[in-house]
Structure formats: C-alpha cells, structure tokens
Design a protein around this motif. Structure first.
Motif, short mmCIF file in Angstrom:
data_model
loop_
_atom_site.label_atom_id
_atom_site.label_comp_id
_atom_site.label_asym_id
_atom_site.label_seq_id
_atom_site.Cartn_x
_atom_site.Cartn_y
_atom_site.Cartn_z
N LYS A 1 0.85 -1.20 0.00
CA LYS A 1 0.00 0.00 0.00
C LYS A 1 0.88 1.24 0.00
CE LYS A 1 -2.09 -2.29 3.41
NZ LYS A 1 -2.73 -2.49 4.66
N TYR A 2 0.90 1.92 -1.11
CA TYR A 2 1.68 3.15 -1.21
C TYR A 2 0.74 4.34 -1.38
CZ TYR A 2 5.90 0.32 -1.96
OH TYR A 2 6.94 -0.55 -1.81
N THR A 3 1.25 5.53 -1.17
CA THR A 3 0.49 6.77 -1.34
C THR A 3 0.37 7.08 -2.83
OG1 THR A 3 1.30 7.59 0.77
CG2 THR A 3 0.43 9.23 -0.77
N ALA A 4 -0.83 7.41 -3.27
CA ALA A 4 -1.05 7.69 -4.69
C ALA A 4 -0.46 9.05 -5.05
CB ALA A 4 -2.54 7.68 -5.01
N ALA A 5 0.46 9.05 -6.00
CA ALA A 5 1.02 10.29 -6.53
C ALA A 5 0.04 10.87 -7.56
CB ALA A 5 2.38 10.03 -7.18
N TRP A 6 -0.52 10.00 -8.37
CA TRP A 6 -1.67 10.36 -9.22
C TRP A 6 -2.54 9.14 -9.38
CZ3 TRP A 6 -1.56 7.60 -13.78
CH2 TRP A 6 -0.33 7.26 -14.31
N ASN A 7 -3.84 9.39 -9.47
CA ASN A 7 -4.82 8.32 -9.41
C ASN A 7 -6.02 8.71 -10.26
OD1 ASN A 7 -6.23 6.04 -8.63
ND2 ASN A 7 -6.58 6.72 -6.53
N THR A 8 -5.84 8.75 -11.56
CA THR A 8 -6.91 9.15 -12.48
C THR A 8 -8.12 8.24 -12.31
OG1 THR A 8 -5.23 9.91 -14.03
CG2 THR A 8 -7.47 9.60 -14.90
N GLY A 9 -9.25 8.82 -12.00
CA GLY A 9 -10.49 8.06 -11.80
C GLY A 9 -10.64 7.49 -10.41
N ASN A 10 -9.63 7.62 -9.56
CA ASN A 10 -9.67 7.12 -8.17
C ASN A 10 -10.00 5.63 -8.07
OD1 ASN A 10 -9.01 9.58 -6.86
ND2 ASN A 10 -11.07 10.31 -7.36
N HIS A 11 -9.40 4.83 -8.94
CA HIS A 11 -9.64 3.38 -8.92
C HIS A 11 -8.63 2.63 -8.08
CE1 HIS A 11 -12.77 4.05 -11.83
NE2 HIS A 11 -11.90 4.72 -12.58
N TYR A 12 -7.60 3.32 -7.59
CA TYR A 12 -6.61 2.74 -6.68
C TYR A 12 -6.93 3.20 -5.26
CZ TYR A 12 -2.29 2.08 -4.10
OH TYR A 12 -1.37 1.72 -3.15
N SER A 13 -7.00 2.25 -4.32
CA SER A 13 -7.30 2.57 -2.92
C SER A 13 -6.02 2.55 -2.10
CB SER A 13 -8.28 1.55 -2.34
OG SER A 13 -8.38 1.71 -0.94
N VAL A 14 -5.68 3.68 -1.51
CA VAL A 14 -4.51 3.77 -0.64
C VAL A 14 -4.69 2.92 0.61
CG1 VAL A 14 -3.12 5.36 0.75
CG2 VAL A 14 -3.93 6.07 -1.49
N SER A 15 -5.90 2.82 1.13
CA SER A 15 -6.13 2.08 2.37
C SER A 15 -6.01 0.57 2.19
CB SER A 15 -7.48 2.44 2.97
OG SER A 15 -8.53 2.06 2.10
N THR A 16 -6.34 0.04 1.01
CA THR A 16 -6.27 -1.41 0.79
C THR A 16 -5.14 -1.82 -0.14
OG1 THR A 16 -7.76 -1.36 -1.12
CG2 THR A 16 -8.77 -1.63 1.08
N GLY A 17 -4.61 -0.89 -0.94
CA GLY A 17 -3.61 -1.22 -1.94
C GLY A 17 -4.20 -1.87 -3.17
N ARG A 18 -5.51 -1.83 -3.30
CA ARG A 18 -6.20 -2.48 -4.43
C ARG A 18 -6.52 -1.49 -5.54
NH1 ARG A 18 -10.90 -5.94 -1.31
NH2 ARG A 18 -9.49 -7.33 -0.18
N PHE A 19 -6.41 -2.00 -6.77
CA PHE A 19 -6.90 -1.28 -7.94
C PHE A 19 -8.14 -2.01 -8.42
CE2 PHE A 19 -7.39 -0.99 -12.51
CZ PHE A 19 -7.38 0.38 -12.70
N THR A 20 -9.24 -1.29 -8.61
CA THR A 20 -10.48 -1.86 -9.13
C THR A 20 -10.67 -1.41 -10.57
OG1 THR A 20 -11.44 -1.83 -6.91
CG2 THR A 20 -12.97 -2.06 -8.76
N ALA A 21 -10.82 -2.37 -11.47
CA ALA A 21 -10.94 -2.06 -12.90
C ALA A 21 -12.25 -1.34 -13.20
CB ALA A 21 -10.85 -3.34 -13.71
N PRO A 22 -12.19 -0.16 -13.81
CA PRO A 22 -13.42 0.54 -14.16
C PRO A 22 -14.09 -0.06 -15.39
CG PRO A 22 -11.52 1.82 -14.84
CD PRO A 22 -11.00 0.63 -14.07
N VAL A 23 -13.29 -0.68 -16.27
CA VAL A 23 -13.80 -1.32 -17.49
C VAL A 23 -13.03 -2.61 -17.73
CG1 VAL A 23 -14.49 0.87 -18.59
CG2 VAL A 23 -12.20 -0.05 -19.01
N ALA A 24 -13.63 -3.51 -18.50
CA ALA A 24 -12.95 -4.76 -18.85
C ALA A 24 -11.77 -4.47 -19.78
CB ALA A 24 -13.92 -5.71 -19.53
N GLY A 25 -10.72 -5.25 -19.66
CA GLY A 25 -9.57 -5.11 -20.55
C GLY A 25 -8.32 -5.71 -19.95
N LYS A 26 -7.22 -5.51 -20.65
CA LYS A 26 -5.91 -5.97 -20.20
C LYS A 26 -5.23 -4.81 -19.46
CE LYS A 26 -6.08 -9.83 -22.74
NZ LYS A 26 -7.50 -9.92 -23.03
#
Length: 124
Positions: free
Chosen positions: A17-42
């Motif tokens: 869990k690192y501090t977000a320097a930039w987080n376009t769309g806020n899909h990365y959570s600093v508290s959990t370290g998780r990124f949640t995909a906003p759309v399907a893809g690679k």
C-alpha cells in the motif's frame, strides 16, 4: 495510477500500500492497496519493494493477486537482504480483468515502505 512511499515498514505478510502520486479516476485505494478495474480489458501492473535487514537476514517476495486469488506464479519475484543491508525487487504482470475485478500486490514476508513504488494502467 502511480503510487509510492506511503507505507511504514511491515514485518509480516501484507498487501503493498503506497500513497497515490496520481490516481486518475480514483480506482486505486490507498487504504487497501487495491486497484479496481473501471472497465474490462488488459491491465499492466508493476511494483518495486525493498527488504531491509539491520542485524539479521531478511527475505521477501511479491505475489500478484486478482480478486484475492494468486495470479500467475507464486512469489514471482523475490529478494533477500543480509545483515545491515537493503535490497529491492521489482516485477510486472499483464492481467485480463472484467469491470469491477480488483488487483493488488502482496509482499509475502513484509517490506520496507519507503523507496518503493507501483503503477497500473489499461493497455486495451
């Protein structure tokens, strides 16, 4: 997203869990370290962690996880530090994700929260 140096030294297994320097769309959570995909893809994810040993030997590794389950090889990158030593390890992985799937990196035996970073982005 790009995140760095936000976590204190952890001596046991933990999500990275690192501090977000930039987080376009806020899909990365600093508290959990998780990124949640906003759309399907690679998605491409990359992580660097540091092990730190003061007087004893320290070993750690990174495991990629999708929805809480190991994704790819177990402990796909690892590092070892001897007494009074610092060493870093990095790894990257391409992940096929559906919308609302989540991804994180897990340090198997802890990490030093400074001098590390990670990022993730949609490839297509």
């Amino acid at each position: 997203f790009f995140a760095d140096e936000g976590q204190s030294t952890i001596s046991s297994a933990s999500s990275v869990k690192y501090t977000a320097a930039w987080n376009t769309g806020n899909h990365y959570s600093v508290s959990t370290g998780r990124f949640t995909a906003p759309v399907a893809g690679k998605y491409m994810f990359w992580c660097s962690i540091q092990a730190h040993a003061t007087t004893h030997q320290t070993y750690t590794s990174i495991t990629a996880r999708k929805n809480g389950t190991q994704y790819g090889p177990s402990e796909f990158v690892q590092t070892w530090a001897g007494g009074a030593d610092h060493t870093s390890t990095t790894g990257s992985v391409l992940v096929d994700m559906a919308a609302n799937d989540w991804f994180d990196f897990h340090a198997s035996r802890g990490l030093r929260g400074i001098q590390g970073c990670m990022y993730g982005f949609l490839v297509g």
